[in-house]
Design a protein around this motif. Sequence first.
Motif, mmCIF file in Angstrom:
data_model
loop_
_atom_site.group_PDB
_atom_site.id
_atom_site.type_symbol
_atom_site.label_atom_id
_atom_site.label_comp_id
_atom_site.label_asym_id
_atom_site.label_seq_id
_atom_site.Cartn_x
_atom_site.Cartn_y
_atom_site.Cartn_z
ATOM 1 N N PHE A 9 33.230 44.624 87.589
ATOM 2 C CA PHE A 9 32.506 43.336 88.244
ATOM 3 C C PHE A 9 31.082 43.668 87.603
ATOM 4 O O PHE A 9 30.539 44.356 87.989
ATOM 5 N N ILE A 10 30.468 42.700 86.641
ATOM 6 C CA ILE A 10 29.161 42.492 86.257
ATOM 7 C C ILE A 10 28.521 41.628 87.367
ATOM 8 O O ILE A 10 28.724 40.385 87.139
ATOM 9 N N GLY A 11 27.424 42.245 88.194
ATOM 10 C CA GLY A 11 26.824 41.693 89.095
ATOM 11 C C GLY A 11 27.644 41.635 90.540
ATOM 12 O O GLY A 11 27.685 40.520 91.205
ATOM 13 N N ASP A 55 22.223 51.127 86.653
ATOM 14 C CA ASP A 55 21.765 50.939 85.256
ATOM 15 C C ASP A 55 22.440 50.260 84.161
ATOM 16 O O ASP A 55 23.750 50.137 84.392
ATOM 17 N N THR A 56 21.986 49.956 82.866
ATOM 18 C CA THR A 56 22.790 49.485 81.972
ATOM 19 C C THR A 56 23.401 50.362 80.972
ATOM 20 O O THR A 56 23.626 49.823 79.933
ATOM 21 N N ASN A 57 23.376 51.500 81.209
ATOM 22 C CA ASN A 57 23.693 52.543 80.335
ATOM 23 C C ASN A 57 25.029 52.630 79.986
ATOM 24 O O ASN A 57 25.948 52.863 80.811
ATOM 25 N N ALA A 73 25.088 33.864 86.064
ATOM 26 C CA ALA A 73 23.981 34.655 86.221
ATOM 27 C C ALA A 73 23.798 35.762 85.140
ATOM 28 O O ALA A 73 22.610 36.195 84.812
ATOM 29 N N VAL A 74 24.821 36.151 84.352
ATOM 30 C CA VAL A 74 24.725 37.443 83.683
ATOM 31 C C VAL A 74 24.511 36.793 82.184
ATOM 32 O O VAL A 74 25.217 36.168 81.819
ATOM 33 N N PRO A 75 23.505 37.264 81.452
ATOM 34 C CA PRO A 75 22.965 36.752 80.299
ATOM 35 C C PRO A 75 23.994 37.351 79.229
ATOM 36 O O PRO A 75 24.580 38.436 79.270
ATOM 37 N N ILE A 76 24.223 36.545 78.252
ATOM 38 C CA ILE A 76 25.107 37.186 77.277
ATOM 39 C C ILE A 76 24.724 38.505 76.474
ATOM 40 O O ILE A 76 25.285 39.034 75.665
ATOM 41 N N ASP A 77 23.177 38.684 76.473
ATOM 42 C CA ASP A 77 22.668 39.953 75.964
ATOM 43 C C ASP A 77 22.422 41.009 76.903
ATOM 44 O O ASP A 77 22.034 42.036 76.513
ATOM 45 N N ASN A 78 23.348 40.991 78.001
ATOM 46 C CA ASN A 78 23.304 42.017 78.864
ATOM 47 C C ASN A 78 24.253 42.866 78.077
ATOM 48 O O ASN A 78 25.327 43.018 77.826
ATOM 49 N N PRO A 79 23.588 44.415 78.042
ATOM 50 C CA PRO A 79 24.374 45.524 77.367
ATOM 51 C C PRO A 79 25.649 45.662 77.838
ATOM 52 O O PRO A 79 26.492 45.923 76.950
#
Length: 337
Positions: A9-11, A55-57, A73-79
């Motif tokens: 789950f992202i977010g 973190d986005t590692n 709310a998650v942008p498409i450039d989220n790593p």
Amino acid sequence: MKEYRKVFFIGIGGIGMSALARHFLTAGAIVFGYDRERTELTRELEAEGVIIQYDTNTKSLPIDVDLVVYTPAVPIDNPIYMWFSYKSVPLIKRAQLLAQIAEQYKLIAVAGTHGKTTTTTGITHILSKTNKGLIAFVGGIMKNFNSNYVLTNNPSYCIVEADEFDRSFLQLFPDITIITSIEADHLNIYNNYESVESAFKQFAAQTKENGLLILHESVKDIVISNNINVIVYGKKADANVQIYKAVQTPKGYYVDIRYKDRLFKDIFIPVWGQHNLENIIVAMIIAIELGVSVEDFCKAVLSFTGVRRRFDIRVNLPNVVYIDDYAHHPREIEACL
């Protein structure tokens, strides 16, 4: 949902996302997630067994994930989003996943600019106390359950807080639809009130054929198809379910309710605020329409403790009172005050 054994789950710290995470955790899946910061809710999820990174590692991301869930709310450039997309892992929006789960049950969906969390919580509490099997996804922490997710034995009903943000609720096709209010909100999505109203009209029209649409009297003029049963509730005499009289006490309200052609007197509702009283009346309507007696409703509602941060009385002493409330829309603040 059984084919998903590893879900990310992202977010995950969002109130809607965390409820879905708990659903998969209950089903025996391994649940992972990302959020920007550790909160009380993410700590609770970690204690329940969810593996969360802050973190986005991408080097620390799990392998062999079956499904990735994300929010608008998650942008498409989220790593993290980009990494899973590159790996061709199936990605799905929260609202789409919720709709897939909901279609396995008889769906009760609660929408409205205001009141939907308390209303959804009230329905969940009453039906669970009257032995109706259910699964519930709520946009707040229900104090009776200390959670935003509930699963009882042999669920036949799915109770969902239907979010209008990003038009998410248009993924749902309920058997029973509730609309508590419509006002200008989320104008970054809708631009104006007319667009908000149009989305709610579409949502109402998505009620299944011969289903039930429950409307607050303030929104009773929503245009709908003729093959939907409609109940209007409120304080005015032309409502099908009318709050005929309400007497406030330090512990709640004693109300007389005219339910279609019947009058029920001195029903005690342990909430504060006229808006919350109306929200719990919706739970009464749902219960009666599903075959629960008024007597059983009255017993069940006595133990209702509400929602965290919704007129949440934390301190109540002679010299000081502290009430925590999520109200942020002008009309909500007005109602709370």
